[in-house]
Design a protein around this motif. Structure first.
Motif, PDB file in Angstrom:
ATOM      1  N   ARG A   1       0.435  -1.194  -0.033  1.00  0.00           N
ATOM      2  CA  ARG A   1       0.033   0.235   0.103  1.00  0.00           C
ATOM      3  C   ARG A   1       1.304   1.590   0.080  1.00  0.00           C
ATOM      4  NH1 ARG A   1      -3.781   1.927   4.259  1.00  0.00           N
ATOM      5  NH2 ARG A   1      -4.979   2.968   3.528  1.00  0.00           N
TER       6      ARG A   1
ATOM      7  N   SER B   1      -6.224   1.913   6.225  1.00  0.00           N
ATOM      8  CA  SER B   1      -6.858   0.711   5.046  1.00  0.00           C
ATOM      9  C   SER B   1      -9.147   0.904   5.886  1.00  0.00           C
ATOM     10  CB  SER B   1      -6.863  -0.397   4.850  1.00  0.00           C
ATOM     11  OG  SER B   1      -7.348  -1.112   6.233  1.00  0.00           O
TER      12      SER B   1
ATOM     13  N   GLU C   1     -11.301  -2.014   0.690  1.00  0.00           N
ATOM     14  CA  GLU C   1      -9.717  -1.933  -0.276  1.00  0.00           C
ATOM     15  C   GLU C   1      -8.927  -3.639  -0.341  1.00  0.00           C
ATOM     16  OE1 GLU C   1      -7.148   1.106   0.528  1.00  0.00           O
ATOM     17  OE2 GLU C   1      -8.031   1.548   2.058  1.00  0.00           O
TER      18      GLU C   1
ATOM     19  N   THR D   1      -2.412  -8.791   2.183  1.00  0.00           N
ATOM     20  CA  THR D   1      -2.049  -7.983   3.195  1.00  0.00           C
ATOM     21  C   THR D   1      -2.944  -6.793   2.672  1.00  0.00           C
ATOM     22  OG1 THR D   1      -1.403  -5.975   3.867  1.00  0.00           O
ATOM     23  CG2 THR D   1      -0.078  -7.225   2.153  1.00  0.00           C
ATOM     24  N   THR D   2      -4.242  -6.090   3.746  1.00  0.00           N
ATOM     25  CA  THR D   2      -4.937  -5.288   2.710  1.00  0.00           C
ATOM     26  C   THR D   2      -6.665  -5.319   3.480  1.00  0.00           C
ATOM     27  OG1 THR D   2      -3.572  -4.120   1.283  1.00  0.00           O
ATOM     28  CG2 THR D   2      -5.846  -2.877   1.920  1.00  0.00           C
TER      29      THR D   2
ATOM     30  N   SER E   1      -3.480  -2.153   9.774  1.00  0.00           N
ATOM     31  CA  SER E   1      -4.466  -0.917  10.280  1.00  0.00           C
ATOM     32  C   SER E   1      -5.690  -1.464  11.763  1.00  0.00           C
ATOM     33  CB  SER E   1      -5.596  -0.220   8.889  1.00  0.00           C
ATOM     34  OG  SER E   1      -4.400   0.075   7.839  1.00  0.00           O
TER      35      SER E   1
END
Ligand code: FMN
Length: 338
Positions: A199, A219, A223, A248-249, A272
Protein backbone atom coordinates in the motif's frame (compact mmCIF):
# COMPACT_ATOMS: atom_id res chain seq x y z
CA UNK A 1 -10.32 -26.55 15.43
CA UNK A 2 -7.06 -26.77 13.47
CA UNK A 3 -5.93 -23.26 12.56
CA UNK A 4 -2.39 -24.22 11.59
CA UNK A 5 -1.07 -23.20 8.21
CA UNK A 6 2.16 -23.31 6.25
CA UNK A 7 3.52 -20.00 5.06
CA UNK A 8 6.93 -19.60 3.38
CA UNK A 9 7.65 -23.15 4.44
CA UNK A 10 7.13 -22.17 8.09
CA UNK A 11 4.56 -23.88 10.25
CA UNK A 12 2.34 -21.18 11.81
CA UNK A 13 -0.07 -21.84 14.67
CA UNK A 14 -2.69 -19.87 12.75
CA UNK A 15 -2.84 -17.81 9.53
CA UNK A 16 -3.11 -14.38 11.17
CA UNK A 17 0.11 -12.40 10.75
CA UNK A 18 0.81 -8.93 12.12
CA UNK A 19 2.14 -7.14 9.05
CA UNK A 20 4.86 -4.50 9.13
CA UNK A 21 3.81 -1.48 11.17
CA UNK A 22 4.96 0.62 14.12
CA UNK A 23 3.42 -2.01 16.43
CA UNK A 24 6.58 -4.06 15.93
CA UNK A 25 8.86 -1.13 16.70
CA UNK A 26 9.84 -2.49 20.11
CA UNK A 27 10.32 -5.89 21.74
CA UNK A 28 7.33 -5.19 23.97
CA UNK A 29 5.25 -4.46 20.91
CA UNK A 30 6.26 -7.76 19.30
CA UNK A 31 5.53 -9.58 22.57
CA UNK A 32 2.08 -7.99 22.78
CA UNK A 33 1.28 -9.20 19.26
CA UNK A 34 2.48 -12.72 20.07
CA UNK A 35 0.50 -12.74 23.34
CA UNK A 36 -2.59 -11.66 21.41
CA UNK A 37 -2.25 -14.86 19.41
CA UNK A 38 -0.89 -13.98 15.95
CA UNK A 39 0.85 -16.75 14.02
CA UNK A 40 3.84 -14.59 13.05
CA UNK A 41 5.04 -11.01 13.14
CA UNK A 42 6.60 -9.01 10.32
CA UNK A 43 8.84 -6.29 11.72
CA UNK A 44 8.51 -2.75 10.36
CA UNK A 45 10.82 -2.15 7.38
CA UNK A 46 14.48 -1.38 7.29
CA UNK A 47 14.92 1.01 4.37
CA UNK A 48 17.53 0.97 1.64
CA UNK A 49 18.21 4.64 2.40
CA UNK A 50 19.08 3.81 6.03
CA UNK A 51 21.51 1.13 4.87
CA UNK A 52 23.17 3.46 2.39
CA UNK A 53 23.47 6.13 5.07
CA UNK A 54 25.11 3.68 7.44
CA UNK A 55 27.52 2.52 4.76
CA UNK A 56 28.51 6.14 4.13
CA UNK A 57 29.01 6.75 7.86
CA UNK A 58 31.17 3.63 8.17
CA UNK A 59 33.31 4.83 5.30
CA UNK A 60 33.65 8.24 6.94
CA UNK A 61 34.69 6.64 10.24
CA UNK A 62 37.25 4.50 8.46
CA UNK A 63 38.64 7.61 6.75
CA UNK A 64 38.86 9.36 10.11
CA UNK A 65 41.33 6.68 11.21
CA UNK A 66 39.37 4.67 13.76
CA UNK A 67 40.85 1.19 14.08
CA UNK A 68 37.70 -0.68 13.38
CA UNK A 69 34.05 0.09 13.11
CA UNK A 70 33.06 -2.08 16.08
CA UNK A 71 35.71 -0.41 18.20
CA UNK A 72 34.62 3.03 17.14
CA UNK A 73 31.13 2.18 18.31
CA UNK A 74 32.40 1.52 21.80
CA UNK A 75 33.90 4.99 21.78
CA UNK A 76 30.50 6.43 21.04
CA UNK A 77 28.02 4.16 22.81
CA UNK A 78 25.43 6.88 23.01
CA UNK A 79 25.51 7.16 19.22
CA UNK A 80 24.85 3.43 18.88
CA UNK A 81 21.91 3.61 21.29
CA UNK A 82 20.39 6.58 19.56
CA UNK A 83 20.77 4.99 16.14
CA UNK A 84 17.32 4.59 14.57
CA UNK A 85 18.75 2.57 11.71
CA UNK A 86 20.33 -0.76 10.88
CA UNK A 87 22.14 -1.50 14.15
CA UNK A 88 19.03 -0.83 16.21
CA UNK A 89 17.03 -2.96 13.78
CA UNK A 90 19.38 -5.93 14.14
CA UNK A 91 19.35 -5.59 17.90
CA UNK A 92 15.54 -5.38 17.97
CA UNK A 93 15.26 -8.39 15.69
CA UNK A 94 17.61 -10.45 17.85
CA UNK A 95 15.77 -9.56 21.05
CA UNK A 96 12.32 -10.05 19.51
CA UNK A 97 13.28 -13.52 18.26
CA UNK A 98 14.43 -14.42 21.77
CA UNK A 99 11.28 -12.99 23.37
CA UNK A 100 8.57 -14.84 21.42
CA UNK A 101 7.97 -18.37 20.22
CA UNK A 102 6.47 -17.47 16.86
CA UNK A 103 8.40 -16.67 13.67
CA UNK A 104 9.66 -13.10 13.38
CA UNK A 105 9.97 -12.00 9.77
CA UNK A 106 12.29 -9.10 8.93
CA UNK A 107 11.32 -6.56 6.28
CA UNK A 108 13.71 -4.93 3.83
CA UNK A 109 12.38 -2.01 1.84
CA UNK A 110 14.10 -0.73 -1.27
CA UNK A 111 13.91 -0.34 -5.00
CA UNK A 112 17.38 -0.46 -6.54
CA UNK A 113 19.59 -3.49 -7.11
CA UNK A 114 22.45 -2.16 -4.97
CA UNK A 115 24.77 -3.47 -2.29
CA UNK A 116 22.16 -2.83 0.42
CA UNK A 117 20.51 -6.13 -0.46
CA UNK A 118 23.53 -7.89 1.10
CA UNK A 119 22.16 -6.79 4.46
CA UNK A 120 19.70 -9.65 4.18
CA UNK A 121 22.39 -12.01 5.46
CA UNK A 122 22.79 -9.90 8.63
CA UNK A 123 19.03 -10.26 9.16
CA UNK A 124 19.33 -14.01 8.73
CA UNK A 125 22.16 -14.16 11.27
CA UNK A 126 20.13 -12.09 13.72
CA UNK A 127 17.49 -14.82 13.69
CA UNK A 128 14.89 -13.73 11.15
CA UNK A 129 12.67 -16.68 10.23
CA UNK A 130 12.22 -15.16 6.77
CA UNK A 131 12.63 -11.88 4.92
CA UNK A 132 9.82 -9.88 3.41
CA UNK A 133 11.13 -7.75 0.60
CA UNK A 134 9.09 -4.64 0.08
CA UNK A 135 9.99 -3.28 -3.34
CA UNK A 136 8.57 0.16 -2.76
CA UNK A 137 8.80 1.99 -6.01
CA UNK A 138 6.72 4.60 -7.76
CA UNK A 139 8.40 5.14 -11.12
CA UNK A 140 8.90 8.90 -11.30
CA UNK A 141 10.64 8.91 -14.66
CA UNK A 142 8.00 8.53 -17.37
CA UNK A 143 10.66 7.54 -19.91
CA UNK A 144 11.65 4.31 -18.16
CA UNK A 145 9.85 1.34 -19.73
CA UNK A 146 7.84 -0.91 -17.45
CA UNK A 147 9.84 -3.95 -18.55
CA UNK A 148 13.07 -2.41 -17.21
CA UNK A 149 11.43 -1.73 -13.87
CA UNK A 150 10.06 -5.25 -13.65
CA UNK A 151 13.48 -6.69 -14.50
CA UNK A 152 15.02 -4.65 -11.68
CA UNK A 153 12.44 -6.02 -9.24
CA UNK A 154 13.32 -9.57 -10.26
CA UNK A 155 17.03 -8.76 -9.85
CA UNK A 156 16.47 -7.41 -6.33
CA UNK A 157 14.84 -10.70 -5.42
CA UNK A 158 17.59 -12.83 -6.96
CA UNK A 159 20.37 -10.84 -5.25
CA UNK A 160 18.68 -11.27 -1.87
CA UNK A 161 17.99 -14.95 -2.51
CA UNK A 162 21.67 -15.43 -3.36
CA UNK A 163 22.85 -14.38 0.10
CA UNK A 164 20.36 -16.10 2.41
CA UNK A 165 19.02 -19.56 3.07
CA UNK A 166 15.87 -18.42 4.86
CA UNK A 167 12.70 -17.93 2.80
CA UNK A 168 12.16 -14.65 1.00
CA UNK A 169 8.72 -13.19 0.27
CA UNK A 170 8.10 -10.23 -2.01
CA UNK A 171 5.44 -7.70 -1.10
CA UNK A 172 4.26 -6.66 -4.54
CA UNK A 173 2.43 -3.71 -5.92
CA UNK A 174 -0.86 -3.84 -7.83
CA UNK A 175 0.56 -1.36 -10.35
CA UNK A 176 2.06 -3.65 -12.97
CA UNK A 177 0.41 -3.83 -16.38
CA UNK A 178 0.13 -7.56 -15.90
CA UNK A 179 0.14 -8.33 -12.19
CA UNK A 180 -0.28 -12.04 -12.83
CA UNK A 181 2.69 -12.29 -15.18
CA UNK A 182 4.88 -10.37 -12.73
CA UNK A 183 3.78 -12.64 -9.90
CA UNK A 184 4.70 -15.66 -12.03
CA UNK A 185 8.09 -14.17 -12.90
CA UNK A 186 8.87 -13.62 -9.23
CA UNK A 187 7.62 -17.10 -8.40
CA UNK A 188 9.92 -18.58 -11.04
CA UNK A 189 12.81 -16.41 -9.87
CA UNK A 190 12.57 -18.15 -6.48
CA UNK A 191 10.20 -16.06 -4.36
CA UNK A 192 9.07 -18.23 -1.47
CA UNK A 193 6.05 -16.02 -0.98
CA UNK A 194 4.12 -13.21 -2.63
CA UNK A 195 2.38 -10.68 -0.41
CA UNK A 196 -0.49 -8.88 -2.12
CA UNK A 197 -0.50 -5.88 -2.10
CA UNK A 198 1.84 -3.19 -0.97
CA UNK A 199 0.00 0.00 0.00
CA UNK A 200 1.63 3.21 -1.09
CA UNK A 201 1.97 6.52 0.62
CA UNK A 202 -0.40 8.76 -1.31
CA UNK A 203 0.04 12.40 -0.40
CA UNK A 204 -2.96 14.67 -0.51
CA UNK A 205 -3.48 18.36 -0.96
CA UNK A 206 -5.13 20.54 1.64
CA UNK A 207 -6.86 23.37 -0.26
CA UNK A 208 -7.18 25.50 2.88
CA UNK A 209 -3.57 25.48 4.00
CA UNK A 210 -2.22 25.04 0.46
CA UNK A 211 0.03 22.27 1.68
CA UNK A 212 0.68 18.68 0.74
CA UNK A 213 0.22 16.20 3.54
CA UNK A 214 1.99 12.87 3.54
CA UNK A 215 -0.16 10.97 5.98
CA UNK A 216 -0.22 7.21 5.65
CA UNK A 217 -3.91 6.61 6.20
CA UNK A 218 -5.30 3.40 7.63
CA UNK A 219 -7.10 1.08 5.22
CA UNK A 220 -10.78 0.26 4.91
CA UNK A 221 -12.16 -3.28 4.37
CA UNK A 222 -13.33 -2.57 0.81
CA UNK A 223 -9.67 -2.19 -0.21
CA UNK A 224 -9.32 -5.92 0.35
CA UNK A 225 -11.25 -6.72 -2.81
CA UNK A 226 -8.39 -6.06 -5.23
CA UNK A 227 -5.76 -8.21 -3.49
CA UNK A 228 -8.40 -10.88 -2.91
CA UNK A 229 -9.23 -11.12 -6.61
CA UNK A 230 -5.55 -11.61 -7.47
CA UNK A 231 -4.96 -14.09 -4.68
CA UNK A 232 -7.95 -16.07 -5.94
CA UNK A 233 -6.44 -16.13 -9.43
CA UNK A 234 -2.94 -17.12 -8.31
CA UNK A 235 -4.22 -19.70 -5.82
CA UNK A 236 -6.21 -21.30 -8.62
CA UNK A 237 -2.95 -21.79 -10.52
CA UNK A 238 -1.40 -24.05 -7.89
CA UNK A 239 0.75 -26.06 -8.11
CA UNK A 240 1.90 -23.93 -11.07
CA UNK A 241 2.43 -21.12 -8.57
CA UNK A 242 4.81 -22.47 -5.95
CA UNK A 243 5.10 -19.39 -3.73
CA UNK A 244 2.99 -19.01 -0.60
CA UNK A 245 0.38 -16.31 -0.84
CA UNK A 246 0.19 -13.68 1.87
CA UNK A 247 -2.78 -11.32 1.95
CA UNK A 248 -2.46 -7.76 3.16
CA UNK A 249 -4.99 -4.91 3.17
CA UNK A 250 -8.40 -4.37 4.62
CA UNK A 251 -8.63 -7.02 7.33
CA UNK A 252 -10.87 -5.39 9.90
CA UNK A 253 -13.00 -8.25 11.21
CA UNK A 254 -13.08 -12.07 11.19
CA UNK A 255 -15.13 -12.20 7.98
CA UNK A 256 -12.26 -10.47 6.17
CA UNK A 257 -9.86 -13.19 7.35
CA UNK A 258 -12.31 -15.84 6.15
CA UNK A 259 -12.67 -14.09 2.78
CA UNK A 260 -8.91 -14.14 2.17
CA UNK A 261 -8.62 -17.80 3.19
CA UNK A 262 -11.48 -18.72 0.87
CA UNK A 263 -9.69 -16.89 -1.93
CA UNK A 264 -6.62 -19.02 -1.26
CA UNK A 265 -4.29 -17.06 1.04
CA UNK A 266 -1.85 -19.07 3.19
CA UNK A 267 -1.43 -16.20 5.63
CA UNK A 268 -3.67 -13.21 6.28
CA UNK A 269 -2.01 -10.05 7.51
CA UNK A 270 -3.34 -7.09 9.37
CA UNK A 271 -1.92 -3.72 10.38
CA UNK A 272 -4.59 -0.98 10.25
CA UNK A 273 -7.08 -2.89 12.41
CA UNK A 274 -4.42 -3.56 15.06
CA UNK A 275 -3.38 0.08 15.00
CA UNK A 276 -7.02 1.12 15.34
CA UNK A 277 -8.08 -1.31 18.07
CA UNK A 278 -4.81 -2.42 19.69
CA UNK A 279 -2.84 -5.67 19.46
CA UNK A 280 -5.57 -7.48 21.42
CA UNK A 281 -7.80 -7.23 18.35
CA UNK A 282 -5.83 -10.20 16.95
CA UNK A 283 -7.66 -12.34 19.54
CA UNK A 284 -11.01 -11.02 18.32
CA UNK A 285 -10.11 -11.92 14.73
CA UNK A 286 -8.97 -15.42 15.70
CA UNK A 287 -11.97 -16.16 17.93
CA UNK A 288 -14.27 -14.91 15.20
CA UNK A 289 -12.50 -17.07 12.62
CA UNK A 290 -12.86 -20.18 14.80
CA UNK A 291 -16.53 -19.34 15.42
CA UNK A 292 -17.20 -18.96 11.70
CA UNK A 293 -15.40 -22.22 10.90
CA UNK A 294 -17.39 -24.09 13.55
CA UNK A 295 -20.65 -22.63 12.30
CA UNK A 296 -19.86 -23.57 8.70
CA UNK A 297 -18.57 -27.02 9.61
CA UNK A 298 -14.91 -26.51 8.71
CA UNK A 299 -12.47 -28.46 10.87
CA UNK A 300 -9.26 -26.89 9.61
CA UNK A 301 -7.84 -23.94 7.70
CA UNK A 302 -6.78 -26.44 5.04
CA UNK A 303 -10.48 -27.21 4.44
CA UNK A 304 -11.22 -23.54 3.88
CA UNK A 305 -8.23 -22.42 1.88
CA UNK A 306 -8.88 -21.71 -1.77
CA UNK A 307 -12.47 -22.95 -1.84
CA UNK A 308 -13.32 -19.83 -3.83
CA UNK A 309 -10.11 -19.48 -5.80
CA UNK A 310 -10.44 -19.20 -9.54
CA UNK A 311 -10.79 -22.76 -10.83
CA UNK A 312 -8.08 -23.96 -13.21
CA UNK A 313 -9.20 -23.74 -16.81
CA UNK A 314 -11.40 -20.71 -16.21
CA UNK A 315 -12.19 -18.88 -19.41
CA UNK A 316 -9.69 -16.00 -19.41
CA UNK A 317 -12.00 -13.70 -21.30
CA UNK A 318 -14.63 -14.11 -18.59
CA UNK A 319 -12.07 -13.19 -15.96
CA UNK A 320 -10.78 -10.24 -17.88
CA UNK A 321 -14.13 -8.62 -18.53
CA UNK A 322 -16.08 -9.44 -15.38
CA UNK A 323 -13.41 -10.34 -12.84
CA UNK A 324 -14.14 -13.90 -11.94
CA UNK A 325 -17.69 -13.79 -10.73
CA UNK A 326 -19.34 -15.33 -13.78
CA UNK A 327 -16.49 -17.77 -14.32
CA UNK A 328 -16.63 -18.91 -10.72
CA UNK A 329 -20.38 -19.34 -10.79
CA UNK A 330 -20.12 -21.44 -13.94
CA UNK A 331 -17.26 -23.56 -12.61
CA UNK A 332 -18.92 -24.10 -9.25
CA UNK A 333 -22.29 -25.12 -10.61
CA UNK A 334 -22.93 -28.44 -8.99
CA UNK A 335 -20.35 -27.92 -6.22
CA UNK A 336 -21.36 -26.75 -2.76
CA UNK A 337 -23.22 -25.18 -1.10
CA UNK A 338 -20.66 -25.11 1.64
C1 FMN B 1 1.45 3.26 10.02
C2 FMN B 1 1.84 2.17 9.06
C3 FMN B 1 3.18 1.83 8.89
C4 FMN B 1 3.55 0.83 7.98
N1 FMN B 1 4.87 0.50 7.84
C5 FMN B 1 5.22 -0.47 6.96
C6 FMN B 1 6.56 -0.86 6.80
O1 FMN B 1 7.47 -0.37 7.49
N2 FMN B 1 6.86 -1.80 5.87
C7 FMN B 1 5.89 -2.40 5.10
O2 FMN B 1 6.20 -3.27 4.29
N3 FMN B 1 4.59 -2.06 5.25
C8 FMN B 1 4.24 -1.13 6.15
N4 FMN B 1 2.93 -0.79 6.31
C9 FMN B 1 1.92 -1.47 5.46
C10 FMN B 1 1.24 -2.61 6.23
O3 FMN B 1 2.17 -3.61 6.57
C11 FMN B 1 0.13 -3.24 5.39
O4 FMN B 1 0.68 -3.93 4.28
C12 FMN B 1 -0.86 -2.22 4.87
O5 FMN B 1 -1.19 -1.26 5.85
C13 FMN B 1 -2.17 -2.90 4.44
O6 FMN B 1 -2.70 -3.69 5.47
P1 FMN B 1 -3.88 -3.17 6.43
O7 FMN B 1 -5.04 -2.86 5.57
O8 FMN B 1 -4.13 -4.32 7.37
O9 FMN B 1 -3.37 -1.96 7.12
C14 FMN B 1 2.54 0.17 7.23
C15 FMN B 1 1.20 0.50 7.42
C16 FMN B 1 0.83 1.47 8.33
C17 FMN B 1 -0.62 1.80 8.49
Amino acid sequence: MDLTTRYLGLQLRNPLVASASPLSNTVDGVRRLADAGVGAVVLFSLFEEQLRREAAQNAALADAGTDSFAESLSYFPEAADADPGPRRYLSLLERAVAAVDIPVIASLNGCTAGGWTGYASALEQAGAAAIELNIYHLPGDPLVPGRDIEQRHVEILTTVKAVVRIPVAVKISPFYSSVGEMALRLDRAGADGLVLFNRFLQPDIDPETLTVSAQFGLSSPAEGRLPRAWIALLAGMRPGVRASLGATTGVEDPADVARYLLAGADAVMTASALLRHGAGHAGVLLDGLSGWMARRGFASVTDVRGLLSVPAGTDEAAWERAAYIGALQAANRGRGPW
